[in-house]
Motif scaffolding. Structure first.
Motif, short mmCIF file in Angstrom:
data_model
loop_
_atom_site.label_atom_id
_atom_site.label_comp_id
_atom_site.label_asym_id
_atom_site.label_seq_id
_atom_site.Cartn_x
_atom_site.Cartn_y
_atom_site.Cartn_z
N HIS A 55 -4.33 5.97 -10.26
CA HIS A 55 -4.47 4.77 -9.87
C HIS A 55 -5.48 4.92 -8.86
N THR B 255 0.74 1.49 -6.92
CA THR B 255 1.30 1.50 -8.09
C THR B 255 2.41 2.46 -8.13
N CYS B 256 2.36 3.27 -7.89
CA CYS B 256 3.53 4.10 -8.15
C CYS B 256 4.35 4.73 -6.77
N CYS C 82 -1.12 9.62 -9.94
CA CYS C 82 -0.68 8.78 -11.27
C CYS C 82 -1.99 7.89 -11.89
N CYS D 253 0.46 4.83 -2.54
CA CYS D 253 -0.39 4.23 -3.73
C CYS D 253 0.70 2.85 -4.14
ZN LIG Z 1 0.15 6.39 -7.88
#
Ligand SMILES: [Zn+2]
Length: 77
Positions: free
Chosen positions: A31, A64-65, A29, A62
């Protein structure tokens, strides 16, 4: 870990730590995050050879995602 990014004398987590290197994880993604070597050592042991070791990748998520297994690179601190 891509071989061209790896200093030849670094094989284990303890090697990385004593040489002052860090592991960074890059997600699909976009990140990226630095990985805490102390946490990894506690989890896998200081003799853990991170090269080509899929367990490390699978254990990372991750922040973030939430996807698993991005790319890992080694960088000097
Ligand atoms: Zn991610």
């Amino acid at each position: 870990v891509e071989d061209r990014l790896r200093p030849k004398h670094l094989e284990t987590l303890a090697d990385l730590k004593s040489a002052g290197y860090r592991l960074y994880g890059y997600c699909y993604c976009g990140h990226s995050q630095s990985l805490d070597l102390d946490v990894l050592i506690k989890r896998f042991g200081s003799d853990y050879a991170f090269i080509g070791e899929k367990r490390t990748l699978r254990a990372l998520r991750c922040s973030t995602c939430g996807r698993l297994a991005g790319q890992i690179t080694v960088k000097p601190r």
